[in-house]
Design a protein around this motif. Structure first.
Motif, PDB file in Angstrom:
ATOM      1  N   ALA A 115       0.846  -1.200   0.000  1.00  0.00           N
ATOM      2  CA  ALA A 115       0.000   0.000   0.000  1.00  0.00           C
ATOM      3  C   ALA A 115       0.878   1.245   0.000  1.00  0.00           C
ATOM      4  O   ALA A 115       2.100   1.151   0.112  1.00  0.00           O
ATOM      5  CB  ALA A 115      -0.905   0.027   1.230  1.00  0.00           C
ATOM      6  N   LEU A 116       0.218   2.383  -0.111  1.00  0.00           N
ATOM      7  CA  LEU A 116       0.881   3.675   0.077  1.00  0.00           C
ATOM      8  C   LEU A 116       0.678   4.073   1.536  1.00  0.00           C
ATOM      9  O   LEU A 116      -0.456   4.135   2.013  1.00  0.00           O
ATOM     10  CB  LEU A 116       0.269   4.727  -0.840  1.00  0.00           C
ATOM     11  CG  LEU A 116       0.868   6.132  -0.777  1.00  0.00           C
ATOM     12  CD1 LEU A 116       2.291   6.147  -1.310  1.00  0.00           C
ATOM     13  CD2 LEU A 116       0.000   7.123  -1.567  1.00  0.00           C
ATOM     14  N   TYR A 117       1.764   4.294   2.247  1.00  0.00           N
ATOM     15  CA  TYR A 117       1.683   4.675   3.652  1.00  0.00           C
ATOM     16  C   TYR A 117       1.920   6.171   3.773  1.00  0.00           C
ATOM     17  O   TYR A 117       2.968   6.683   3.381  1.00  0.00           O
ATOM     18  CB  TYR A 117       2.680   3.879   4.491  1.00  0.00           C
ATOM     19  CG  TYR A 117       2.238   2.440   4.637  1.00  0.00           C
ATOM     20  CD1 TYR A 117       2.553   1.503   3.656  1.00  0.00           C
ATOM     21  CD2 TYR A 117       1.466   2.038   5.719  1.00  0.00           C
ATOM     22  CE1 TYR A 117       2.101   0.192   3.746  1.00  0.00           C
ATOM     23  CE2 TYR A 117       1.013   0.734   5.830  1.00  0.00           C
ATOM     24  CZ  TYR A 117       1.336  -0.183   4.837  1.00  0.00           C
ATOM     25  OH  TYR A 117       0.885  -1.471   4.937  1.00  0.00           O
ATOM     26  N   LEU A 118       0.935   6.839   4.316  1.00  0.00           N
ATOM     27  CA  LEU A 118       0.938   8.289   4.396  1.00  0.00           C
ATOM     28  C   LEU A 118       1.113   8.756   5.829  1.00  0.00           C
ATOM     29  O   LEU A 118       0.543   8.183   6.757  1.00  0.00           O
ATOM     30  CB  LEU A 118      -0.385   8.847   3.861  1.00  0.00           C
ATOM     31  CG  LEU A 118      -0.674   8.590   2.384  1.00  0.00           C
ATOM     32  CD1 LEU A 118      -2.149   8.780   2.089  1.00  0.00           C
ATOM     33  CD2 LEU A 118       0.170   9.513   1.516  1.00  0.00           C
ATOM     34  N   CYS A 119       1.882   9.798   5.978  1.00  0.00           N
ATOM     35  CA  CYS A 119       2.058  10.456   7.264  1.00  0.00           C
ATOM     36  C   CYS A 119       1.412  11.834   7.169  1.00  0.00           C
ATOM     37  O   CYS A 119       1.531  12.517   6.151  1.00  0.00           O
ATOM     38  CB  CYS A 119       3.546  10.578   7.576  1.00  0.00           C
ATOM     39  SG  CYS A 119       3.936  11.604   9.006  1.00  0.00           S
ATOM     40  N   ALA A 120       0.720  12.225   8.212  1.00  0.00           N
ATOM     41  CA  ALA A 120       0.111  13.551   8.261  1.00  0.00           C
ATOM     42  C   ALA A 120       0.485  14.219   9.569  1.00  0.00           C
ATOM     43  O   ALA A 120       0.561  13.568  10.617  1.00  0.00           O
ATOM     44  CB  ALA A 120      -1.407  13.449   8.149  1.00  0.00           C
ATOM     45  N   GLY A 166       4.009  10.117   0.931  1.00  0.00           N
ATOM     46  CA  GLY A 166       3.912   8.705   1.246  1.00  0.00           C
ATOM     47  C   GLY A 166       5.112   7.858   0.885  1.00  0.00           C
ATOM     48  O   GLY A 166       6.031   8.280   0.182  1.00  0.00           O
ATOM     49  N   THR A 167       5.069   6.643   1.400  1.00  0.00           N
ATOM     50  CA  THR A 167       6.020   5.595   1.052  1.00  0.00           C
ATOM     51  C   THR A 167       5.233   4.479   0.377  1.00  0.00           C
ATOM     52  O   THR A 167       4.280   3.955   0.967  1.00  0.00           O
ATOM     53  CB  THR A 167       6.726   5.032   2.299  1.00  0.00           C
ATOM     54  OG1 THR A 167       7.541   6.044   2.882  1.00  0.00           O
ATOM     55  CG2 THR A 167       7.573   3.827   1.928  1.00  0.00           C
ATOM     56  N   ARG A 168       5.636   4.140  -0.832  1.00  0.00           N
ATOM     57  CA  ARG A 168       4.983   3.043  -1.542  1.00  0.00           C
ATOM     58  C   ARG A 168       5.677   1.754  -1.149  1.00  0.00           C
ATOM     59  O   ARG A 168       6.834   1.548  -1.465  1.00  0.00           O
ATOM     60  CB  ARG A 168       5.078   3.256  -3.043  1.00  0.00           C
ATOM     61  CG  ARG A 168       4.614   2.070  -3.885  1.00  0.00           C
ATOM     62  CD  ARG A 168       3.115   1.884  -3.811  1.00  0.00           C
ATOM     63  NE  ARG A 168       2.372   3.012  -4.370  1.00  0.00           N
ATOM     64  CZ  ARG A 168       1.068   3.127  -4.319  1.00  0.00           C
ATOM     65  NH1 ARG A 168       0.337   2.204  -3.740  1.00  0.00           N
ATOM     66  NH2 ARG A 168       0.480   4.173  -4.854  1.00  0.00           N
ATOM     67  N   LEU A 169       4.955   0.889  -0.426  1.00  0.00           N
ATOM     68  CA  LEU A 169       5.511  -0.384   0.044  1.00  0.00           C
ATOM     69  C   LEU A 169       4.935  -1.517  -0.787  1.00  0.00           C
ATOM     70  O   LEU A 169       3.712  -1.663  -0.890  1.00  0.00           O
ATOM     71  CB  LEU A 169       5.160  -0.589   1.521  1.00  0.00           C
ATOM     72  CG  LEU A 169       5.576  -1.911   2.156  1.00  0.00           C
ATOM     73  CD1 LEU A 169       7.100  -2.065   2.136  1.00  0.00           C
ATOM     74  CD2 LEU A 169       5.046  -2.024   3.579  1.00  0.00           C
TER      75      LEU A 169
END
Lengths: 114, 112
Positions: A87-92, A108-111
């Protein structure tokens, strides 16, 4: 003024491995939230950190853990990776306790899990 | 957090005004209404936020009726670059313990 920065941008892992993703909040922000976004879906809330403590958690297993450092940056750790963790992991980040301030997202980081 | 309902998709042409309406019948007194825009492989980008009446910034307007049970995001004279997914969120959007609940959003497609 730097916005939210995340690293790495892309990552490939295999099933069973562990991964650590990093996030630096927008300058002046002290609250960090993590989201998982599967392809074609809206972001799903994982957890939020404020004052170095987990304040709220979404419906994610204990394999997902996090940490916030004194400089407000944060890490997301995922253990025993599954194919479904791709998934794409998003930080806010946001500024608490001013609750009318919106959250600002990184790209994001695409994992990818093989 | 109040649940929101918005159209799954919308189509428009360059130069037109686009209005995306979001329903949030169970909005609470302390809730704000916030809209985000997301392009593929990027994080959501904050567009606009409001509590009541009308809010306008350099990119959009947000119309909120007196009962606050719905809101409309208005994009004036869209261009091809406005093709994106637009999310409507309702809640106490900033402080500790305020998870953002995203739906599927509205996919806006702008054609020439």
């Amino acid at each position: 003024d730097a916005g939210v920065t995340q690293s790495p941008t892309h990552l490939i892992k295999t099933r069973g491995q562990q991964v650590t993703l990093r996030c630096s909040p927008k300058s002046g922000h002290d609250t960090v939230s993590w989201y998982q976004q599967a392809l074609g879906q809206g972001p799903q809330f994982i957890f939020q950190y404020y004052e170095e403590e987990e304040r709220q958690r979404g419906n994610f297993p204990d394999r997902f853990s996090g940490h916030q450092f004194p400089n407000y940056s944060s890490e997301l750790n995922v253990n025993a990776l599954l194919l479904g963790d791709s998934a794409l992991y998003l930080c806010a980040s946001s500024l608490a306790p001013q609750s009318n301030q919106p959250q600002h997202f990184g790209d994001g980081t695409r994992l990818s899990i093989l | 957090l109040a649940k929101t309902t918005q159209p799954i998709s919308m189509d428009s042409y360059e130069g037109q005004e686009v209005n995306i309406t979001c329903s949030h019948n169970n909005i609470a007194t302390n809730d704000y209404i916030t809209w985000y825009q997301q392009f593929p492989s990027q994080g959501p980008r904050f567009i606009i936020q409001g509590y009541k009446t009308k809010v306008t910034n350099e990119v959009a307007s947000l119309f909120i009726p007196a009962d606050r049970k719905s809101s409309t995001l208005s994009l004036p004279r869209v261009s091809l670059s406005d093709t994106a997914v637009y999310y409507c969120l309702v809640g106490d959007v900033g402080g500790p313990g305020t998870a953002l609940i995203f739906g599927k959003g509205t996919t806006l497609s702008v054609s020439s």
